[in-house]
Design a protein around this motif. Sequence first.
Motif, PDB file in Angstrom:
ATOM      1  N   GLY A 100       0.833  -1.186   0.000  1.00  0.00           N
ATOM      2  CA  GLY A 100       0.000   0.000   0.000  1.00  0.00           C
ATOM      3  C   GLY A 100       0.875   1.246   0.000  1.00  0.00           C
ATOM      4  N   THR A 101       0.244   2.378   0.179  1.00  0.00           N
ATOM      5  CA  THR A 101       0.989   3.624   0.162  1.00  0.00           C
ATOM      6  C   THR A 101       1.502   3.930   1.556  1.00  0.00           C
ATOM      7  N   VAL A 102       2.791   4.028   1.665  1.00  0.00           N
ATOM      8  CA  VAL A 102       3.378   4.330   2.960  1.00  0.00           C
ATOM      9  C   VAL A 102       3.685   5.818   3.029  1.00  0.00           C
ATOM     10  N   GLN A 103       3.158   6.413   4.073  1.00  0.00           N
ATOM     11  CA  GLN A 103       3.408   7.842   4.254  1.00  0.00           C
ATOM     12  C   GLN A 103       4.488   7.995   5.318  1.00  0.00           C
ATOM     13  N   PRO A 104       5.668   8.468   4.961  1.00  0.00           N
ATOM     14  CA  PRO A 104       6.739   8.549   5.961  1.00  0.00           C
ATOM     15  C   PRO A 104       6.360   9.509   7.094  1.00  0.00           C
ATOM     16  N   ASP A 105       6.757   9.160   8.321  1.00  0.00           N
ATOM     17  CA  ASP A 105       6.479  10.022   9.477  1.00  0.00           C
ATOM     18  C   ASP A 105       7.212  11.347   9.347  1.00  0.00           C
ATOM     19  N   GLY A 125      -3.135  -3.488   2.835  1.00  0.00           N
ATOM     20  CA  GLY A 125      -2.187  -2.796   1.963  1.00  0.00           C
ATOM     21  C   GLY A 125      -0.939  -3.626   1.726  1.00  0.00           C
ATOM     22  N   GLY A 171      -4.033  -0.998  -1.276  1.00  0.00           N
ATOM     23  CA  GLY A 171      -3.920   0.443  -1.059  1.00  0.00           C
ATOM     24  C   GLY A 171      -4.111   0.822   0.388  1.00  0.00           C
ATOM     25  N   GLY A 172      -4.511   2.045   0.632  1.00  0.00           N
ATOM     26  CA  GLY A 172      -4.631   2.543   1.997  1.00  0.00           C
ATOM     27  C   GLY A 172      -3.406   3.385   2.318  1.00  0.00           C
ATOM     28  N   TYR A 203      -0.961   4.939   5.298  1.00  0.00           N
ATOM     29  CA  TYR A 203      -0.591   4.804   6.694  1.00  0.00           C
ATOM     30  C   TYR A 203       0.861   5.233   6.863  1.00  0.00           C
TER      31      TYR A 203
END
Lengths: 352, 345, 259
Positions: free
Chosen positions: A27-32, B51, B57-58, B60
């Motif tokens: 999935g989409t990882v959003q960096p901290d 994900g 997806g999703g 985090y």
Amino acid sequence: MRNLKRAAALLLVLVICFSFGACGKQGTVQPDKPKADTIVITDMMGREVEVPADTKNTTVASTYGVVTPFLSTLQIPDRVLAANFKNKQFFRLCEDPIINTGNIGTTVNLDSEALAATNPDVYICKISDQEKIDIATRLGIPAVTLSAEIPEEVLKAYEMLGKLLGCEERAQAIIDYLKGELADIDDLAAKIPEEDKVTAICMGSLLSRVAGEDMLQTMMIERVGGKSVVKGIVGEEERYWADCGVEKVFELDPDYIFVTSSAVLDYSMDDFYTDSSWSGMIAVKNRDVYQIPAKLDSWDMPGPGFILGMYYMMHCMYPDVCTAEMLQTEVNDYYNFFYGKTFTGEEIGYEF
Amino acid sequence: MRRLATNSKKNFYAVGFDLLLLAILAGCIVMALCSGKYPITPKESLEVLFGEVFGKGGVYSEMTKNVVMGLRIPRITASILCGVMLAMSGVAYQSIFKNPLISPDFLGVSNGACIGAAIAILMGLGGIYLSGFAFLGGILAVSITVLIPTILKSESNIMLVLSGVIVGGAMSSILGFIKYVADPETELAAITYWTMGSFSYVTMAEIKSVILTMVIPMLILFGMSWWLDILSMGESEAKSLGVNIKLIRNVAIACATLMTASSVCISGTIGWIGLVIPHFARMCVGPNNTKLIPTAGLMGGIFLLLVDTITRTISMAEMPVSILTGLIGAPFYAVLLYRQRKTIS
Amino acid sequence: MIIETEKLCFSYTKGGRQILKDIDLSLGEGEVMSILGPNGAGKSTLLNCIATLLMPDSGIVRLCGKDTREMKPKEVASILSYVPQNHVPAFSYTVFNFVLMGRAPKVGMFERPKDEDFEIVEKTLEEIGLSELKDKPYTEISGGERQQATIARAMVAEPKAILFDEPTAHLDYGNQLKTLRIIKSLKEKGYAIIITTHNPDHAIMLGGTTAILDREGRLTVGKSEEIITEERLRQVYGTELSLIHMDEVDRDVCVPPNL
């Protein structure tokens, strides 16, 4: 039919178990934090670790009690997010804000969830602690290992931490100070005539336990002009206490007996004089049994305090070479330099 | 035919009960995913799961992903697997030895497996050798335990339990000796870890290395579950029913031991599950191994998952799982014994 | 012949007391044999040897003409069922599942009983009158019911012969008769039956052949009415016993003397 249903139920369990292990598309990882530049530093196991390049803002967490005096004396309290204290009382006396940091476990147990919640830039642990290194790595937190069992390692540790935390100047000043003190000690020790040299050992937390030949305490004895009698005695673990047995201690029969301050003793200091089996020993006869100070800040623990331990040992064995006044001056000097204030014997527990 | 219908109806209930347990397990997994000091909401945990595993997806954060995939998933997987293995092998041992009072720990299997693993560590071996040695140690222990009553020509249940006590005691002494000679820098910590019973540092790689030695014997045991019923009737009865008792018994012991040994390989020794869970499951679905094995497995998985989740949430420094399994298991077992006091004389 | 033995010898320890000595017996379809003998003579041992649960020192046991030494346990079990003395298993299986275990010779390894097996169990339970109890735990029914369940378990294997080891032991009078009636009906269905018993009346009531096993391990076989004589009974039980013909039931009864 009934077999089928049952098999299906079983299969479902398996699928659940397996699917967790399997790795599919991500999935989409959003960096901290925004991906920062990194530099590579070599830790004390010789591992090359990638750490943030913005060293002046690097935050740090540790489970290793030995690291805490280092972090405290480098004076970066805001950036220490978690630490483990062998003795909190001393840092309270120093009014060091480091006592207010969090806790993510002990030298033995790392609380991995707490480490994740704390999320420091760097995690510091003991050398060879592969499991903790592994946990930190899985969390994406660089793990740096540290060891400070002998004077050379203490200096190296300061150098590494200076680089890691962007406080090279302070680290260099400490290294210079320690090197200067070591040179002074060597000069003083050189003055002792060979025929005047006395023998000594350092006892551990049990009466049957002594510092082995590769331990800090033995090195301290030798460096200040004492003769070590533990040649060939080593602990099961490298640089660790050797359980050689009480009778071996009787056989070694040194002129001076030191007792460590870095561990909780299984006996009291009076035992040496009241227990008749010890009465035949030279050190006991001459009342030359000393516990290394101080009660609140150990002078023979891995860390910068070994300098004071050396002066103390020298004072005990050669009071003419290192007088009580000289020792007191060194103690005041040391605390002034490292913690910016001095402590009386009553405050942190030392007397000579 | 009317009676046949009631029979399959009963069966339907058993399957329904297993499905219910499965649902509870799924619920526990989600709960376990979002409990811990690092705060994660159920929604986030599922998002990460879907994900990362299914590519759905999703969005985090990286740390959330690392905590879920790096810490919690391996622990959850390991604790469920070990719970399933220990409970199922407990059922199997109890049937094989027609004795509801024994478990992998009482037979010395866990300690034996521990010694095997410790020897492998001493020899510097890892991976498949580790499970292999653990298995050999377990088999050796169970063989000695079974041999003692045979030598003494006593078939009583108490003798088998006593013999297990003897072997267990001897095994823990040997383990103490191995610890004594181990190199404390590199080996001791690893060996101590086996004896403690903990999921703190379990990795996915470790789980993958034993997954086959867990699943294959589990399927075999499941396939021969009806024959375990006959085995539990006693040797001469089983023989008079035309059962190749040696073959079935040996295969069943090998499977159960392999399952116990594999679980020891990733978590160390964990007590009580192999004893308490089979009893509880038997109270719920009866003594038929066909129903009992899957039900006990699911219950064991749920129980150990819950216990591990509790240990890692409530305590600052994580305590070994065995402490909690003992604290919960012992009184629970006492209650079970009280309720079954009529049938166990 | 369904069961045949030839010069069967057995002793538990090498060179120890010979329990069985040159035993010859044979039994065909629909025949019943009662084995009488004092305590410890080796009646159960003989049954165990026939059922191949014990290996004889010498001699041959043949089932349907086949040497049992060349048969697998499964083959033996599909010809011969064994009803052991009452015992309570460690786990409380339901009566249905207990009886189902009798189907073991017909079920393959790693397989489970199929619908066909369930039907046979249902039918047999109904036949023997245990249908009401089929979902009860085997450990919680009465001794007589347990005996009947064990007989049902022997029947579901669809054998040619059934061996009973003291089927009337530990049963009350009513249940003893009930068990004997079941045995008699089994005989009439064509099973070859061997029972061991301590009661000569049972042998007389069942008719067929009677075999007397003495302490020397020898077996005397013959028609029940011929073999059961006052003389022989005295030898077997070491006490005076009278055989009296009762007209009401039209058979001999065995009567012990006053104390």
